[in-house]
Design a protein around this motif. Structure first.
Motif, PDB file in Angstrom:
ATOM      1  N   UNK A  56      57.259  67.378 102.069  1.00 50.92           N
ATOM      2  CA  UNK A  56      56.053  67.852 100.599  1.00 50.92           C
ATOM      3  C   UNK A  56      56.759  69.299 100.308  1.00 50.92           C
ATOM      4  N   UNK A  57      57.282  69.322  98.971  1.00 48.80           N
ATOM      5  CA  UNK A  57      57.720  70.937  98.887  1.00 48.80           C
ATOM      6  C   UNK A  57      56.960  71.731  97.697  1.00 48.80           C
ATOM      7  N   UNK A  97      48.300  72.450 104.884  1.00 51.46           N
ATOM      8  CA  UNK A  97      49.348  72.619 103.826  1.00 51.46           C
ATOM      9  C   UNK A  97      49.548  71.985 102.653  1.00 51.46           C
ATOM     10  N   UNK A  98      48.989  70.411 101.922  1.00 55.06           N
ATOM     11  CA  UNK A  98      49.472  69.682 101.686  1.00 55.06           C
ATOM     12  C   UNK A  98      48.210  69.939 100.227  1.00 55.06           C
ATOM     13  N   UNK A 111      45.884  68.221  94.432  1.00 55.55           N
ATOM     14  CA  UNK A 111      45.642  68.665  93.459  1.00 55.55           C
ATOM     15  C   UNK A 111      46.698  69.732  92.288  1.00 55.55           C
ATOM     16  N   UNK A 112      47.668  69.898  93.460  1.00 56.80           N
ATOM     17  CA  UNK A 112      49.194  70.638  93.654  1.00 56.80           C
ATOM     18  C   UNK A 112      50.144  70.085  93.113  1.00 56.80           C
ATOM     19  N   UNK A 113      50.021  68.573  93.926  1.00 55.48           N
ATOM     20  CA  UNK A 113      50.427  67.602  93.682  1.00 55.48           C
ATOM     21  C   UNK A 113      51.531  67.025  91.744  1.00 55.48           C
ATOM     22  N   UNK A 114      52.494  67.292  91.776  1.00 51.73           N
ATOM     23  CA  UNK A 114      52.923  67.347  90.233  1.00 51.73           C
ATOM     24  C   UNK A 114      53.858  66.140  90.571  1.00 51.73           C
ATOM     25  N   UNK A 153      52.891  58.920 104.047  1.00 47.96           N
ATOM     26  CA  UNK A 153      52.495  59.400 103.077  1.00 47.96           C
ATOM     27  C   UNK A 153      50.678  59.545 103.344  1.00 47.96           C
ATOM     28  N   UNK A 154      49.678  59.116 103.400  1.00 47.51           N
ATOM     29  CA  UNK A 154      48.664  58.787 103.931  1.00 47.51           C
ATOM     30  C   UNK A 154      48.310  60.090 105.443  1.00 47.51           C
ATOM     31  N   UNK A 155      49.377  59.907 106.059  1.00 45.50           N
ATOM     32  CA  UNK A 155      49.330  61.473 107.029  1.00 45.50           C
ATOM     33  C   UNK A 155      50.089  63.301 106.676  1.00 45.50           C
ATOM     34  N   UNK A 156      50.840  62.863 105.325  1.00 41.02           N
ATOM     35  CA  UNK A 156      51.166  63.792 104.871  1.00 41.02           C
ATOM     36  C   UNK A 156      49.717  64.607 104.217  1.00 41.02           C
ATOM     37  N   UNK A 157      49.101  63.854 103.309  1.00 41.30           N
ATOM     38  CA  UNK A 157      48.477  64.103 102.177  1.00 41.30           C
ATOM     39  C   UNK A 157      47.143  64.866 103.377  1.00 41.30           C
ATOM     40  N   UNK A 158      46.966  64.113 104.611  1.00 41.72           N
ATOM     41  CA  UNK A 158      46.165  64.795 105.876  1.00 41.72           C
ATOM     42  C   UNK A 158      46.065  66.517 106.153  1.00 41.72           C
ATOM     43  N   UNK A 159      47.295  66.623 105.915  1.00 46.39           N
ATOM     44  CA  UNK A 159      48.278  68.062 105.989  1.00 46.39           C
ATOM     45  C   UNK A 159      47.568  69.487 105.698  1.00 46.39           C
TER      46      UNK A 159
END
Length: 448
Positions: free
Chosen positions: A18-19, A66-67, A70-73, A58-64
Motif C-alpha cells: 500500500x502506497x 496503516x491501510x 476509505x482512502x484506497x483509490x 490483500x485481506x492481510x493488507x487490509x487488516x494492517x
C-alpha cells in the motif's frame, strides 16, 4: 490523502503493498511464495491458485492499521510478462500457466521452429508457450477463445465481474511475440499461422489505464479503480524514477534485467536484445537479461549455505581487494576464476564471480547505448542485492559511470502502486527516499 495498492506477482514471491501519498512510502507490505507446480520442463502455475494467493494477501493488507480502506483509490497488478492465461468464452481458465523461464517454449521451438517475422524469437515469449500447449495439451487450447497475461487475469478477477472484457496491457504484450512495436498493435491475424486458429486477440490497452472499478463482491471494497499494470522489471524501473529517454535501469533479481529507455527504437536489434513498450510516457525500451541472480544463488548454495547473508557479505568485504574478476564467456555458460591468492577461501571465489558479473553488466550497458546511439551517464540499480554495501562497491568499481542504487527494497511493488496513482489521477509521485545515502543528492532533486 490517498492510498494505492500495488500487486507484484514475481517468479518466486507474490507481494502486495500500500502506497500512501501523504508519506510518499509503502506503509504496508505482505508477501508469500508464488504458487508453482513442478513439471518435467521447469514448472507451471494454476491461475486459480495465484488469484487465491493475491486475495489472501490483500485481506492481510487490509487488516494492517496503516491501510485506510476509505482512502484506497486504485489498485494495479504487475507480473512477469511472458506467463499467459488461456480463457474460454465464459472467462474460465482452460490451461496451466507455464512459468516464464521454464523449457516449454524451447522445446516447442526445437520441435517446430517459428519462421518469418518470428524466426529467432526468444523462446520464453508467450507465443512459444502457446505452441507448446497446442501440441502437448491441445484440448486446453481448443477450449480457449482468447488469452491474457497473468497480471491482467488477476486484475480482471479483482473487478469481480465475469462479463468484463478480456484485456492485455501493452507492456506485457511486448513479451508475447505478437506486438507490432512500431504500430502499437497486436498481430491478431497471425494466430492461425502460428497454429492457434481458435484464439482471438484480447483488447490491447496501455499500462496505467482504468479498466473498471471493484464491485465490492470481491476482497476489495467497492469503487476502487482497477488499473492496468505491466512487466515487473518495467514497473520496478518506473517506481525507481527511471522515466526519461536515456535512463538505464538494472533489476537485480532472478534474472538480471537491464533496460534503456528511448523515444524511438533502433532499426535493428542485436542478438539477445529485445524491445518493448514502457509502462508510461509513450517511451520504448531495449532490454537484455542475464541469469546473474541464478548464478549467484547457485554459488551461494554451494559456498554459503550454512550462514546468513550478513555473514557472507562481511566475509566478501574483507577479501574483495584480493581478487580479480572471473572471466565469463560470451554465452554466460562458463566462468574462469582469475587472480586469486594461493590460499583461497570461499569468499575469494564468490567475490571473483560477483566482480565478473559486474564487468558483464557494464558491457551490457555499453552495448545497449551503442545499439541505441545514446550516451549514458548514470545507471539506476534496484533489487535485494543493492541493499548490501559490498555488492554496491563491486558494481561501482567495474564502471566509470555513476551508479544510483535504489534504497527502497520493493521498487516493483512501489512502481505498480504508483502506476495505479497515474491511471487514477493522471500524476505519478516520485518518492524522494529512493536513492541510497552513499549517492549524491536525491532522485527528486535531479528531476526538479
Amino acid at each position: 490523502m490517498s492510498q494505492f495498492i500495488g500487486v507484484d506477482i514475481g517468479t518466486t514471491r507474490t507481494k502486495v503493498g500500500c502506497y500512501d501519498t501523504d508519506t510518499g512510502r509503502l506503509v504496508a507490505l505482505r508477501h508469500t511464495p508464488t504458487p508453482t507446480e513442478a513439471d518435467p520442463w521447469g514448472g507451471r502455475r494454476d491461475a486459480g491458485q495465484v488469484t487465491g494467493t493475491v486475495d489472501a494477501l490483500l485481506r492481510q493488507l487490509l487488516a494492517d492499521p496503516a491501510v485506510r480502506p476509505a482512502a484506497l483509490a486504485g489498485v494495479s497488478v504487475g507480473s512477469v510478462g511472458e506467463e499467459v492465461v488461456l480463457l474460454s468464452g465464459a472467462g474460465r481458465v482452460t490451461a496451466p500457466v507455464l512459468v516464464w523461464h521454464a523449457r516449454h517454449g524451447r522445446l516447442a521451438q526445437q520441435t517446430d521452429p517459428l519462421v518469418g517475422p518470428w524466426a529467432g524469437i526468444d523462446d520464453t515469449f508467450s507465443v512459444c508457450k502457446l505452441r507448446w500447449l497446442a501440441r502437448h495439451l491441445p484440448e486446453t487450447v481448443a477450449a480457449a477463445r482468447t488469452f491474457t497475461s497473468l497480471a491482467d487475469h488477476v486484475a480482471r478477477d479483482l473487478l469481480a465481474d465475469p462479463a468484463a472484457p478480456v484485456f492485455l496491457n501493452i507492456s506485457h504484450a511486448s513479451r508475447t511475440g505478437l506486438l507490432d512495436l512500431r504500430a502499437g498493435t497486436l498481430h491478431a491475424g497471425a494466430l492461425p499461422e502460428l497454429g492457434l486458429p481458435g484464439l482471438a486477440a484480447p483488447e490491447l490497452v496501455s499500462s496505467a489505464t482504468v479498466v473498471g472499478r471493484t464491485s465490492g463482491a470481491g476482497v476489495l471494497p467497492a469503487g476502487i479503480a482497477v488499473v492496468t499494470g505491466g512487466h515487473d522489471h518495467m514497473c520496478g524501473a518506473f517506481g525507481s524514477g527511471v522515466r526519461r529517454t536515456g535512463d538505464v535501469y538494472v533489476s537485480a533479481g532472478t534474472s538480471e534485467a537491464q533496460l534503456l529507455l528511448l523515444e524511438q527504437l533502433p532499426e535493428s536489434l542485436a542478438p539477445g536484445v529485445d524491445a518493448g513498450v514502457f509502462v508510461a510516457g509513450g517511451l520504448r525500451f531495449v532490454h537484455r537479461a542475464t541469469p546473474s541472480g541464478r548464478y549467484y544463488r547457485a554459488w551461494r548454495n554451494l559456498l554459503y549455505a550454512d550462514v546468513d547473508d550478513a555473514t557472507m557479505w562481511d566475509e566478501l568485504a574483507g577479501v574483495a581487494d584480493e581478487t580479480g574478476p572471473a572471466v565469463i564467456d560470451a554465452d554466460h555458460q562458463r566462468a574462469q576464476l582469475a587472480a586469486l591468492p594461493m590460499e583461497i577461501t570461499r569468499a575469494h571465489a564468490m567475490a571473483s564471480l560477483l566482480k565478473g558479473l559486474a564487468v558483464e553488466a557494464e558491457k551490457t550497458t555499453a552495448r545497449l547505448g551503442q545499439l541505441a546511439g545514446t550516451a549514458i551517464a548514470d545507471v539506476t540499480i534496484g533489487g535485494v542485492a543493492a541493499a548490501w554495501p559490498a555488492w554496491r562497491r563491486l558494481r561501482q568499481e567495474a564502471t566509470n559511470r555513476r551508479l544510483r542504487f535504489v534504497a527502497e527494497p520493493e521498487p516493483t511493488v512501489l512502481g505498480v502502486a504508483v502506476l495505479a496513482q497515474l491511471g487514477t489521477t493522471g500524476t505519478a509521485d516520485l518518492p524522494a527516499h529512493l536513492i541510497t545515502a552513499d549517492n549524491e543528492g536525491t532522485l527528486a532533486d535531479e528531476h526538479r
